[in-house]
Write an enzyme that holds these catalytic residues in place. Structure first.
Site, PDB file in Angstrom:
ATOM      1  N   CYS A 156       0.808  -1.234   0.000  1.00 48.20           N
ATOM      2  CA  CYS A 156       0.000   0.000   0.000  1.00 48.20           C
ATOM      3  C   CYS A 156       0.831   1.270   0.000  1.00 48.20           C
ATOM      4  O   CYS A 156       0.313   2.352  -0.268  1.00 48.20           O
ATOM      5  CB  CYS A 156      -0.924   0.024   1.208  1.00 48.20           C
ATOM      6  SG  CYS A 156      -2.302  -1.064   0.986  1.00 48.20           S
TER       7      CYS A 156
HETATM    8  N1  CO8 Z   1     -20.579  -9.622   5.809  1.00 49.53           N
HETATM    9  C1  CO8 Z   1     -21.135  -9.825   7.026  1.00 49.53           C
HETATM   10  N2  CO8 Z   1     -20.403 -10.079   8.135  1.00 49.53           N
HETATM   11  C2  CO8 Z   1     -19.071 -10.121   8.006  1.00 49.53           C
HETATM   12  C3  CO8 Z   1     -18.434  -9.911   6.767  1.00 49.53           C
HETATM   13  C4  CO8 Z   1     -19.241  -9.648   5.641  1.00 49.53           C
HETATM   14  N3  CO8 Z   1     -18.722  -9.442   4.422  1.00 49.53           N
HETATM   15  N4  CO8 Z   1     -17.088  -9.998   6.941  1.00 49.53           N
HETATM   16  C5  CO8 Z   1     -16.897 -10.273   8.231  1.00 49.53           C
HETATM   17  N5  CO8 Z   1     -18.075 -10.351   8.904  1.00 49.53           N
HETATM   18  C6  CO8 Z   1     -18.295 -10.638  10.314  1.00 49.53           C
HETATM   19  C7  CO8 Z   1     -17.085 -11.309  10.939  1.00 49.53           C
HETATM   20  O1  CO8 Z   1     -17.073 -12.695  10.682  1.00 49.53           O
HETATM   21  C8  CO8 Z   1     -17.270 -10.964  12.404  1.00 49.53           C
HETATM   22  O2  CO8 Z   1     -18.233 -11.843  12.954  1.00 49.53           O
HETATM   23  P1  CO8 Z   1     -18.086 -12.339  14.497  1.00 49.53           P
HETATM   24  O3  CO8 Z   1     -18.165 -11.084  15.308  1.00 49.53           O
HETATM   25  O4  CO8 Z   1     -19.260 -13.234  14.626  1.00 49.53           O
HETATM   26  O5  CO8 Z   1     -16.758 -13.003  14.588  1.00 49.53           O
HETATM   27  C9  CO8 Z   1     -17.877  -9.574  12.373  1.00 49.53           C
HETATM   28  O6  CO8 Z   1     -18.440  -9.425  11.053  1.00 49.53           O
HETATM   29  C10 CO8 Z   1     -16.853  -8.489  12.602  1.00 49.53           C
HETATM   30  O7  CO8 Z   1     -15.705  -8.748  11.780  1.00 49.53           O
HETATM   31  P2  CO8 Z   1     -14.368  -7.954  11.912  1.00 49.53           P
HETATM   32  O8  CO8 Z   1     -13.980  -7.834  13.342  1.00 49.53           O
HETATM   33  O9  CO8 Z   1     -13.361  -8.552  10.953  1.00 49.53           O
HETATM   34  O10 CO8 Z   1     -14.845  -6.540  11.316  1.00 49.53           O
HETATM   35  P3  CO8 Z   1     -14.164  -5.142  11.422  1.00 49.53           P
HETATM   36  O11 CO8 Z   1     -15.115  -4.211  12.029  1.00 49.53           O
HETATM   37  O12 CO8 Z   1     -12.785  -5.198  11.982  1.00 49.53           O
HETATM   38  O13 CO8 Z   1     -14.006  -4.736   9.862  1.00 49.53           O
HETATM   39  C11 CO8 Z   1     -12.291  -4.594   8.169  1.00 49.53           C
HETATM   40  C12 CO8 Z   1     -13.206  -5.508   8.994  1.00 49.53           C
HETATM   41  C13 CO8 Z   1     -13.162  -3.736   7.291  1.00 49.53           C
HETATM   42  C14 CO8 Z   1     -11.376  -5.452   7.320  1.00 49.53           C
HETATM   43  C15 CO8 Z   1     -11.475  -3.688   9.123  1.00 49.53           C
HETATM   44  O14 CO8 Z   1     -10.892  -4.448  10.147  1.00 49.53           O
HETATM   45  C16 CO8 Z   1     -10.371  -2.939   8.402  1.00 49.53           C
HETATM   46  O15 CO8 Z   1     -10.582  -2.242   7.442  1.00 49.53           O
HETATM   47  N6  CO8 Z   1      -9.154  -3.026   8.936  1.00 49.53           N
HETATM   48  C17 CO8 Z   1      -8.004  -2.329   8.337  1.00 49.53           C
HETATM   49  C18 CO8 Z   1      -7.433  -3.218   7.306  1.00 49.53           C
HETATM   50  C19 CO8 Z   1      -6.471  -2.528   6.437  1.00 49.53           C
HETATM   51  O16 CO8 Z   1      -6.349  -1.338   6.361  1.00 49.53           O
HETATM   52  N7  CO8 Z   1      -5.740  -3.313   5.733  1.00 49.53           N
HETATM   53  C20 CO8 Z   1      -4.818  -2.824   4.788  1.00 49.53           C
HETATM   54  C21 CO8 Z   1      -4.729  -3.842   3.765  1.00 49.53           C
HETATM   55  S1  CO8 Z   1      -4.274  -3.220   2.276  1.00 49.53           S
HETATM   56  C22 CO8 Z   1      -2.585  -3.365   2.012  1.00 49.53           C
HETATM   57  O17 CO8 Z   1      -1.761  -3.297   2.856  1.00 49.53           O
HETATM   58  C23 CO8 Z   1      -2.178  -3.593   0.601  1.00 49.53           C
HETATM   59  C24 CO8 Z   1      -1.992  -5.020   0.332  1.00 49.53           C
HETATM   60  C25 CO8 Z   1      -1.797  -5.251  -1.119  1.00 49.53           C
HETATM   61  C26 CO8 Z   1      -3.069  -5.188  -1.922  1.00 49.53           C
HETATM   62  C27 CO8 Z   1      -3.351  -6.441  -2.625  1.00 49.53           C
HETATM   63  C28 CO8 Z   1      -4.775  -6.521  -3.128  1.00 49.53           C
HETATM   64  C29 CO8 Z   1      -5.303  -7.864  -3.424  1.00 49.53           C
END
Ligand code: CO8
Length: 372
Positions: A156
């Site tokens: 990123c």
């Molecule tokens: N629909 C419904 N429910 C869902 C879904 C969905 N799609 N996905 C997850 N849930 C559920 C989970 O299973 C969980 O259920 P439970 O509580 O029963 O366990 C609940 O929802 C809550 O899940 P999370 O705790 O995972 O949810 P968050 O509130 O943390 O949100 C995010 C998830 C959106 C991923 C959030 O944590 C986030 O954005 N974090 C930051 C991540 C980030 O910035 N990452 C950077 C990555 S990018 C990068 O570095 C580049 C890499 C190279 C790119 C390559 C591309 C392919």
């Protein structure tokens, strides 16, 4: 040493849009199809049913409403769940080079420059489509630029790290101008079958023209400083690579695509990014309150709100920390550059802003600019 400026930026927007509603319909059809096929194992407790995705969760957890992709039918086909790209012969320009050339041409045009004004091309992106010859060299050739070109990947933070390389080359005099291009075709390496991340990414390409301030057009952004930071973490990873074949890996194996611990990333990266930005600004004699705008990496809306709050001690306005992830989703390194591209026209001479990326590595890169 030459003073350096960002003269212009360019943006290539892919032809197809996938809304959250379309994405969720496709994902849930895939989940139902898999759960039906494995109903007996699920009933016997030897296999977990795939849970459904939801538009409400996606919007609430991320702020993402839609994303652009190079190809959508393959992604939305529950029997495929990945884009369908046609392999191109070596005699044809490759897909990433093609979109980089489009963004680069726009950047050159906006600065009133031609290929003859540029001495280097850096292709900085997360998932570069091949090892060699470098994409950057193909892009350089297609644009008709003399000099040097190379690829680099810092996930990123590729774009901001690329800008630092370009700034250094121009500052030292090894190039008059360098184009940094970020072709992020994330759809090729996204795990569309995993509901935790199937909504996160989108495709795009940005280009940034970095050149000597003395050659830059009026209204260019002088680069006051760049600062990079890395700290190893396994929280965001993709193990696909040139050893995968020798490891007898299936390209669809879960660790051969993007995977992450989203919550951990959120908690660990936000304080690091806020500290990085305020430290960088302080080293240049500014406080965060003196910066008019933060063009932040676009991964998650709450993440950006939290970072801005840590910097300003209050909620940022949309003008202070513009958001483009609702439209583009996370476009990896291109996100902060899209924000800068879309939201800088109102800057007055002397206004200061910060471009900042953060992501896998971990890696953080910031560029402090002042309008001329
Ligand atoms: N629909 C419904 N429910 C869902 C879904 C969905 N799609 N996905 C997850 N849930 C559920 C989970 O299973 C969980 O259920 P439970 O509580 O029963 O366990 C609940 O929802 C809550 O899940 P999370 O705790 O995972 O949810 P968050 O509130 O943390 O949100 C995010 C998830 C959106 C991923 C959030 O944590 C986030 O954005 N974090 C930051 C991540 C980030 O910035 N990452 C950077 C990555 S990018 C990068 O570095 C580049 C890499 C190279 C790119 C390559 C591309 C392919």
């Amino acid at each position: 040493m030459y003073p350096v400026a960002i003269s212009s930026t360019g943006l290539f927007v892919p032809p197809h849009v996938i809304t959250n509603a379309e994405l969720v319909v496709a994902f849930n059809a895939f989940a139902e199809q898999e759960n039906t096929a494995h109903a007996a194992e699920i009933a016997a407790g030897t296999r977990q049913a795939i849970p459904m995705s939801s538009v409400e969760f996606i919007e609430k957890a991320s702020g993402i409403k839609r994303r652009y992709v190079m190809e959508k039918e393959g992604v939305l086909d529950p029997k495929r769940m990945r884009p369908r790209f046609k392999a191109r012969p070596d005699t044809e320009i490759s897909m990433m080079a093609e979109i980089a050339v489009a963004a680069a041409r726009q950047a050159l045009e906006r600065a009133g420059k031609t290929a003859a004004d540029v001495d280097g091309v850096i292709c900085a992106a997360s998932n570069i489509q091949r090892a060699y010859p470098a994409l950057a060299v193909e892009i350089q050739g297609a644009l008709g630029i003399q000099g040097f070109a190379f690829d680099m990947n810092v996930a990123c933070s590729s774009a901001t790290f690329g800008i630092e390389m370009a700034v250094n080359a121009v500052k030292c005099g090894s190039a008059r101008a360098v184009l940094v291009v970020d072709p992020e075709i994330t759809s090729g390496h996204l795990a569309w079958k995993d509901r935790d991340c199937h909504f996160i990414f989108g495709d795009v390409c940005t280009a940034t023209l970095v050149e000597r301030l003395e050659n830059a057009p009026p209204g260019a952004f002088e680069v006051l400083g760049t600062r990079l930071l890395t700290s190893f973490s396994n929280a965001i990873r993709n193990n696909a690579g040139f050893l995968s074949r020798a490891e007898d890996r299936d390209p669809d194996e879960r660790d051969q695509l993007f995977y992450q611990e989203g919550r951990r990333v959120f908690k660990e990266v936000c304080p690091l990014a806020a500290q990085h930005i305020s430290g960088h600004l302080a080293s240049l004699g500014y406080t965060p309150a003196q910066a008019r705008r933060f063009w932040l990496h676009q991964a998650n809306l709450s993440m950006n709100q939290l970072i801005a709050r840590k910097l300003l001690g209050r909620d940022a306005t949309p003008e202070e920390a513009p958001v483009i992830l609702d439209e583009f989703a996370n476009t990896s390194s291109a996100g902060s550059i899209i924000a800068f591209h879309r939201y800088n026209a109102d800057f007055k001479p002397g206004d200061v802003g910060v471009i900042c990326s953060f992501g896998a590595g971990y890696s953080i890169g910031s560029v402090v600019v002042r309008r001329t």
